[in-house]
Design an enzyme around this catalytic site. Structure first.
Site, PDB file in Angstrom:
ATOM      1  N   LYS A 167      -1.087   8.327  -1.093  1.00 43.62           N
ATOM      2  CA  LYS A 167      -2.318   9.037  -0.763  1.00 43.62           C
ATOM      3  C   LYS A 167      -2.340   9.498   0.685  1.00 43.62           C
ATOM      4  O   LYS A 167      -2.909  10.539   1.006  1.00 43.62           O
ATOM      5  CB  LYS A 167      -3.541   8.161  -1.049  1.00 43.62           C
ATOM      6  CG  LYS A 167      -3.826   8.014  -2.535  1.00 43.62           C
ATOM      7  CD  LYS A 167      -5.253   7.560  -2.779  1.00 43.62           C
ATOM      8  CE  LYS A 167      -5.505   7.369  -4.272  1.00 43.62           C
ATOM      9  NZ  LYS A 167      -6.807   6.771  -4.555  1.00 43.62           N
TER      10      LYS A 167
ATOM     11  N   LYS B 209       1.741  11.745 -13.801  1.00 46.98           N
ATOM     12  CA  LYS B 209       0.545  11.150 -14.412  1.00 46.98           C
ATOM     13  C   LYS B 209      -0.561  12.187 -14.576  1.00 46.98           C
ATOM     14  O   LYS B 209      -0.725  13.046 -13.711  1.00 46.98           O
ATOM     15  CB  LYS B 209       0.023  10.027 -13.498  1.00 46.98           C
ATOM     16  CG  LYS B 209       0.255   8.638 -14.049  1.00 46.98           C
ATOM     17  CD  LYS B 209      -0.370   7.570 -13.159  1.00 46.98           C
ATOM     18  CE  LYS B 209      -1.877   7.605 -13.190  1.00 46.98           C
ATOM     19  NZ  LYS B 209      -2.505   6.460 -12.521  1.00 46.98           N
TER      20      LYS B 209
ATOM     21  N   LYS C 213      -6.866  13.753 -11.869  1.00 45.64           N
ATOM     22  CA  LYS C 213      -8.003  14.631 -11.604  1.00 45.64           C
ATOM     23  C   LYS C 213      -7.722  15.578 -10.454  1.00 45.64           C
ATOM     24  O   LYS C 213      -8.421  16.563 -10.276  1.00 45.64           O
ATOM     25  CB  LYS C 213      -9.286  13.837 -11.349  1.00 45.64           C
ATOM     26  CG  LYS C 213      -9.168  12.591 -10.507  1.00 45.64           C
ATOM     27  CD  LYS C 213     -10.433  11.736 -10.675  1.00 45.64           C
ATOM     28  CE  LYS C 213     -10.156  10.282 -10.332  1.00 45.64           C
ATOM     29  NZ  LYS C 213     -11.147   9.366 -10.862  1.00 45.64           N
TER      30      LYS C 213
END
Ligand code: TRP
Length: 358
Positions: free
Chosen positions: A115, A219, A222
């Site tokens: 991240k 994966k 969103k």
């Protein structure tokens, strides 16, 4: 207490669109547990502010996750459902755990590395400390079991490391104050009495690792710029059918054996979605569809997905039309959660030796 009583805790972040991966990888697993032991399901809004977020959207996305929990079948009379920011013990315990966890432990977290990306200097301190807040979520209730997707395994290991270091560092005071629980799995590295349990993950089967519909090696997420890559929980029947029709595949028919999916990430993903939606295995799906082309399998998958997801989307929309009812569920949940976490924090303050003048 003579042993840790079984308790489940889990959480979902209120960031943007919930999709099929969130449902099959997490929320769907939460539902059956509510009949087996006390369960606490949290909307982790304090985690949602560790990266860029819109204050104008936070209340709405918090209600959306709550609506998804309820629409999936979580019964707020059985399970405690609440949003994290409303129970102040999470933040308080996270601070103590920031002082227990080591920089080295947190630096090794792959989710942080992913991240934060290349620009680590610019990541928030909260993003770095995210796993100690997660440990606090779980341990403020001395929860023994946590159902999570496979990507959260490392954070659960860290939670055990934090619990173990706390139990070790304060072993003498825990015993003196009479707050310990006999260690259920005695070992030479651990004291005989523990304050925090060593929480076990409940990891969903491999069929619940849902990948992007555009790239079977990534994966479902969103944050993927292509909406065609995911099935959102509130997509209409038409949108679901269209996304499955357009899902990337290869020209071969489906194999009859699971080994035949090995080098076919997209085919494996669609078969996995079918399996997860029926609660069966990939082998079961291939028994029915082995040898069939995607022109047969995709419409069957679309029908199945619509039949499972459309009623949930309808129920979410119905619930979201009445925010006051959702907020009442969260308020009741926050009160019940606070009643469990408050005495735990009182113990923790005593164990750490803070002067109590109130
Ligand atoms: N980190 C989890 C995720 O991204 C969300 C989460 C926060 C969580 N606190 C938790 C999950 C406590 C389980 C238990 O999926």
């Amino acid at each position: 207490m003579t042993s840790f009583s079984p308790r489940v805790f889990s959480g979902v972040q209120p960031t943007g669109n919930l999709h099929l991966g969130n449902y099959l990888g997490a929320i769907a697993q939460f539902v059956p547990l509510q009949d087996r032991m006390p369960t606490i399901y949290c909307v982790v809004d304090l985690h949602a502010v560790t990266a860029k977020f819109e204050p104008e959207h936070l209340a709405r996305t918090t209600r959306e996750v709550t609506a998804a929990y309820l629409a999936a079948g979580i019964d707020p009379k059985k399970a405690i459902v609440f949003n994290q920011s409303q129970v102040k013990e999470h933040a308080e315990l996270a601070w103590i755990f920031n002082c227990v966890a080591r920089m080295g432990w947190l630096s090794r977290m792959t989710q942080f590395k992913e991240k934060a990306g290349k620009n680590r200097e610019n990541a928030s301190v909260g993003l770095f400390a995210y796993p100690s807040l997660m440990a606090a979520d779980i341990l403020a209730y001395r929860a023994t079991h946590v159902p999570v997707g496979d990507d959260q395994k490392q954070h659960l290991e860290l939670t055990r490391d934090i619990a173990q270091k706390f139990n070790n560092d304060f072993a003498e005071r825990i015993a003196q104050l009479g707050l310990g629980v006999p260690n259920p799995t005695p070992s030479p590295e651990l004291p005989d009495e523990l304050y925090f349990p060593l929480t076990e993950p409940i990891i969903a089967g491999p069929a619940t690792r849902i990948m992007s519909l555009r790239d079977g090696t990534k994966k479902m997420s969103k944050s993927d710029p292509s909406d065609l890559s995911r099935i959102n929980l509130r997509d209409s029947a038409e949108e679901i059918a269209k996304k499955i029709r357009k899902a990337k595949t290869d020209p071969e028919p489906l194999p009859s054996e699971e080994e035949g999916l090995a080098e076919r990430a997209e085919a494996a993903n669609l078969v996995g979605i079918y399996a997860a939606l029926t609660g069966g295995t990939k082998a079961d799906v291939l028994r029915d569809y082995g040898g069939q082309p995607f022109s047969v399998f995709k419409p069957a998958l679309a029908d199945l997905a619509v039949s499972k997801l459309a009623p949930m989307a309808d129920e979410m929309n119905r619930l979201l039309a009445d925010p006051a009812t959702i907020d009442a569920v969260l308020k009741d949940g926050a009160e019940r959660a606070g009643a469990i976490a408050e005495p735990v924090l009182k113990d923790v303050r005593a164990i750490c030796g803070f002067l109590d003048v109130r």
